[in-house]
Write an enzyme that holds these catalytic residues in place. Sequence first.
Site, PDB file in Angstrom:
ATOM      1  N   ASN A  10       0.508 -10.424  65.582  1.00 39.32           N
ATOM      2  CA  ASN A  10      -0.394 -10.815  64.605  1.00 39.32           C
ATOM      3  C   ASN A  10      -0.642 -10.021  63.378  1.00 39.32           C
ATOM      4  O   ASN A  10      -0.678  -8.901  63.538  1.00 39.32           O
ATOM      5  CB  ASN A  10      -1.991 -10.018  65.827  1.00 39.32           C
ATOM      6  CG  ASN A  10      -3.129 -10.182  64.860  1.00 39.32           C
ATOM      7  OD1 ASN A  10      -3.385 -10.996  64.201  1.00 39.32           O
ATOM      8  ND2 ASN A  10      -4.408  -9.604  65.495  1.00 39.32           N
ATOM      9  N   LYS A  12      -2.430 -10.500  61.066  1.00 41.69           N
ATOM     10  CA  LYS A  12      -3.799  -9.657  60.679  1.00 41.69           C
ATOM     11  C   LYS A  12      -4.232 -10.613  58.686  1.00 41.69           C
ATOM     12  O   LYS A  12      -3.550 -11.592  58.715  1.00 41.69           O
ATOM     13  CB  LYS A  12      -4.317  -9.071  60.593  1.00 41.69           C
ATOM     14  CG  LYS A  12      -3.763  -8.170  62.142  1.00 41.69           C
ATOM     15  CD  LYS A  12      -4.389  -6.876  62.117  1.00 41.69           C
ATOM     16  CE  LYS A  12      -4.267  -6.385  63.285  1.00 41.69           C
ATOM     17  NZ  LYS A  12      -5.106  -5.270  63.959  1.00 41.69           N
ATOM     18  N   HIS A  93     -10.654 -11.983  69.059  1.00 42.75           N
ATOM     19  CA  HIS A  93     -10.298 -10.362  68.322  1.00 42.75           C
ATOM     20  C   HIS A  93     -10.970  -9.437  68.032  1.00 42.75           C
ATOM     21  O   HIS A  93     -12.392  -9.522  67.691  1.00 42.75           O
ATOM     22  CB  HIS A  93      -9.114 -10.359  66.820  1.00 42.75           C
ATOM     23  CG  HIS A  93      -8.570  -9.243  67.299  1.00 42.75           C
ATOM     24  ND1 HIS A  93      -8.838  -8.479  66.233  1.00 42.75           N
ATOM     25  CD2 HIS A  93      -7.170  -9.312  67.251  1.00 42.75           C
ATOM     26  CE1 HIS A  93      -7.701  -7.263  66.151  1.00 42.75           C
ATOM     27  NE2 HIS A  93      -7.128  -7.988  66.459  1.00 42.75           N
ATOM     28  N   GLU A  95     -11.581  -7.559  65.557  1.00 41.37           N
ATOM     29  CA  GLU A  95     -11.820  -7.076  64.635  1.00 41.37           C
ATOM     30  C   GLU A  95     -12.996  -8.318  63.649  1.00 41.37           C
ATOM     31  O   GLU A  95     -13.047  -7.656  63.211  1.00 41.37           O
ATOM     32  CB  GLU A  95     -10.208  -7.203  63.660  1.00 41.37           C
ATOM     33  CG  GLU A  95      -9.744  -6.050  63.435  1.00 41.37           C
ATOM     34  CD  GLU A  95      -8.207  -5.608  63.421  1.00 41.37           C
ATOM     35  OE1 GLU A  95      -7.569  -7.175  63.049  1.00 41.37           O
ATOM     36  OE2 GLU A  95      -7.852  -4.925  63.858  1.00 41.37           O
ATOM     37  N   GLU A 164      -6.529  -5.958  74.190  1.00 41.70           N
ATOM     38  CA  GLU A 164      -6.718  -4.871  73.361  1.00 41.70           C
ATOM     39  C   GLU A 164      -8.259  -3.786  73.335  1.00 41.70           C
ATOM     40  O   GLU A 164      -9.123  -4.215  72.634  1.00 41.70           O
ATOM     41  CB  GLU A 164      -6.757  -5.464  71.885  1.00 41.70           C
ATOM     42  CG  GLU A 164      -5.930  -6.384  71.922  1.00 41.70           C
ATOM     43  CD  GLU A 164      -5.172  -7.200  70.470  1.00 41.70           C
ATOM     44  OE1 GLU A 164      -4.166  -6.453  70.022  1.00 41.70           O
ATOM     45  OE2 GLU A 164      -6.993  -7.443  69.916  1.00 41.70           O
ATOM     46  N   GLY A 170      -4.257   0.546  65.681  1.00 42.66           N
ATOM     47  CA  GLY A 170      -3.740   0.799  65.210  1.00 42.66           C
ATOM     48  C   GLY A 170      -4.286   2.088  64.556  1.00 42.66           C
ATOM     49  O   GLY A 170      -4.162   2.889  63.683  1.00 42.66           O
ATOM     50  N   SER A 209      -1.468  -0.262  69.549  1.00 40.23           N
ATOM     51  CA  SER A 209      -0.401   0.552  69.161  1.00 40.23           C
ATOM     52  C   SER A 209       0.915   0.041  70.077  1.00 40.23           C
ATOM     53  O   SER A 209       0.799   1.239  70.463  1.00 40.23           O
ATOM     54  CB  SER A 209      -0.828   1.893  69.196  1.00 40.23           C
ATOM     55  OG  SER A 209      -2.047   1.926  68.278  1.00 40.23           O
TER      56      SER A 209
HETATM   57  P1  13P Z   1      -1.243  -2.607  66.227  1.00 36.14           P
HETATM   58  O1  13P Z   1      -0.373  -2.565  67.135  1.00 36.14           O
HETATM   59  O2  13P Z   1      -1.546  -2.552  65.008  1.00 36.14           O
HETATM   60  O3  13P Z   1      -2.625  -1.492  66.816  1.00 36.14           O
HETATM   61  O4  13P Z   1      -3.098  -3.663  66.168  1.00 36.14           O
HETATM   62  C1  13P Z   1      -3.045  -4.543  67.639  1.00 36.14           C
HETATM   63  C2  13P Z   1      -3.519  -5.638  67.500  1.00 36.14           C
HETATM   64  O5  13P Z   1      -4.788  -5.462  66.783  1.00 36.14           O
HETATM   65  C3  13P Z   1      -3.458  -6.672  67.113  1.00 36.14           C
HETATM   66  O6  13P Z   1      -3.885  -7.837  67.791  1.00 36.14           O
END
Ligand code: 13P
Length: 249
Positions: A10, A12, A93, A95, A164, A170, A209
């Site tokens: 992803n 982002k 997601h 976010e 997740e 992150g 992560s």
């Molecule tokens: P990270 O791998 O950067 O922690 O992000 C995970 C994520 O949100 C994937 O959609």
Amino acid sequence: MPLKKLVAGNWKMHGLSSDLEEIRVIAAASRDYPEVDVALCLPAILIERAARAVPGFAIGGQDVHHAEKGAHTGCTAAAMLLDAGANLTIVGHSERRDAQRESDAEVQAKARAALECGLNLILCVGESLEAREGGAAVQAVMAQLEGSLPQNVEGEAELAIAYEPIWAIGTGKIPTSVEIREMHTAIRHALEERHGVDGGSVRILYGGSVKASNAGEIFSIADVDGALVGGASLKAADFIPIVAAAAAV
Ligand code: 13P
């Protein structure tokens, strides 16, 4: 029989024309691991160029609007993603659930729109730190799944669920193997109850992560059928070892 693993990146809000070469490198290196499905979910505006650059490699979106078309300024319909060359998309997601205040019902409508249009789907769920610390993580994720997974979807598109935990995204923190197994087993049971035999064929990905250093351990956990990778998917040097770890289990 274990399901074929899916490792999806992803990106982002990362990715410019200058990153197309990295996408080519990732796609080429992924061919060495035919036992793993590999995909990159890119910013909508990069999808068409990426799909042209790496024909045959799975390119996805990161969100989709629930409507087929209409007066929705700035939004992207499922048919537009397909038209641009994507064959999958993420919805729900954290976010977006957080920053765009997307409700379970909205995520459910988006998931239905994507699947019915023929886009394979990665539907994200995951608990907050508060829910985890309060011992309510499984309960929170079950409620999210119940609210955001569409029922009786027509068509052939494939569904995957990404677990997740919000606090693991992150941050470099990940749940213990026991916690991941507990959650993935609970998701599998919920899918089987809801979808009958088909529930067993839905891939359940872990995200948060994931790195080359922890991927092997994560992929060896029961009912972990792949990963949704954020930061470590941006560079082939970080991402391909995760694909290799999925191939090695
Ligand atoms: P990270 O791998 O950067 O922690 O992000 C995970 C994520 O949100 C994937 O959609």
